[in-house]
Write a protein that holds these residues in place. Structure first.
Motif, mmCIF file in Angstrom:
data_model
loop_
_atom_site.group_PDB
_atom_site.id
_atom_site.type_symbol
_atom_site.label_atom_id
_atom_site.label_comp_id
_atom_site.label_asym_id
_atom_site.label_seq_id
_atom_site.Cartn_x
_atom_site.Cartn_y
_atom_site.Cartn_z
ATOM 1 N N TYR A 44 46.717 -8.472 -5.663
ATOM 2 C CA TYR A 44 47.373 -9.427 -4.763
ATOM 3 C C TYR A 44 48.752 -8.919 -4.344
ATOM 4 O O TYR A 44 49.110 -8.949 -3.167
ATOM 5 C CB TYR A 44 47.473 -10.790 -5.445
ATOM 6 N N SER A 56 52.679 -16.805 2.738
ATOM 7 C CA SER A 56 52.491 -18.224 3.067
ATOM 8 C C SER A 56 51.037 -18.671 2.906
ATOM 9 O O SER A 56 50.751 -19.859 2.924
ATOM 10 C CB SER A 56 52.952 -18.497 4.496
ATOM 11 N N GLU A 57 50.128 -17.718 2.732
ATOM 12 C CA GLU A 57 48.716 -18.055 2.557
ATOM 13 C C GLU A 57 48.425 -18.465 1.116
ATOM 14 O O GLU A 57 49.110 -18.043 0.193
ATOM 15 C CB GLU A 57 47.832 -16.849 2.904
ATOM 16 N N SER A 58 47.393 -19.266 0.937
ATOM 17 C CA SER A 58 46.942 -19.626 -0.408
ATOM 18 C C SER A 58 45.981 -18.556 -0.904
ATOM 19 O O SER A 58 45.185 -18.019 -0.139
ATOM 20 C CB SER A 58 46.222 -20.974 -0.403
ATOM 21 N N ALA A 59 46.077 -18.273 -2.192
ATOM 22 C CA ALA A 59 45.173 -17.295 -2.795
ATOM 23 C C ALA A 59 44.778 -17.793 -4.177
ATOM 24 O O ALA A 59 45.573 -18.425 -4.867
ATOM 25 C CB ALA A 59 45.856 -15.934 -2.904
ATOM 26 N N VAL A 60 43.555 -17.517 -4.567
ATOM 27 C CA VAL A 60 43.065 -17.865 -5.897
ATOM 28 C C VAL A 60 42.830 -16.564 -6.645
ATOM 29 O O VAL A 60 42.104 -15.695 -6.169
ATOM 30 C CB VAL A 60 41.749 -18.679 -5.830
#
Length: 94
Positions: A44, A56-60
């Motif tokens: 990541y 600013s993006e969501s990540a799992v």
């Protein structure tokens, strides 16, 4: 197929980046990750640096193992034993 069909990407990280990610996550977030989970964090961070994802993006990130299964570095190598424990950080996590 799933990566291509979803428009996603795959990224590789080396062992040094994985080891550094384990220490970063342990010291900053208090999570003891195994190398398989730390690899997702290292990937990541690399993807952020390369502009493949935006902060600013969501990540799992999946941590499917436990750092308890692996030898740990000596505490003096990754934890500053001269600093007092900041218990307020633990209280924020609950």
């Amino acid at each position: 197929d799933a990566v291509r069909k979803s428009g996603g990407f795959a990224i590789a990280v080396d062992d040094g980046a994985i080891a550094a990610a384990q220490i970063t996550v342990a010291t900053e977030d208090g999570l003891l990750m195994g190398p398989e989970g730390a690899a997702t964090f290292a990937a990541y961070k690399k993807a952020l640096k390369q502009g493949l994802v935006d902060a600013s993006e969501s990540a799992v990130l999946f941590n499917c193992g436990s750092g308890l299964k692996y030898p740990m570095p000596a505490a003096g190598q990754s934890i500053d034993i001269r600093k007092p424990i900041d218990y307020s950080v633990l209280e924020q996590a609950t």
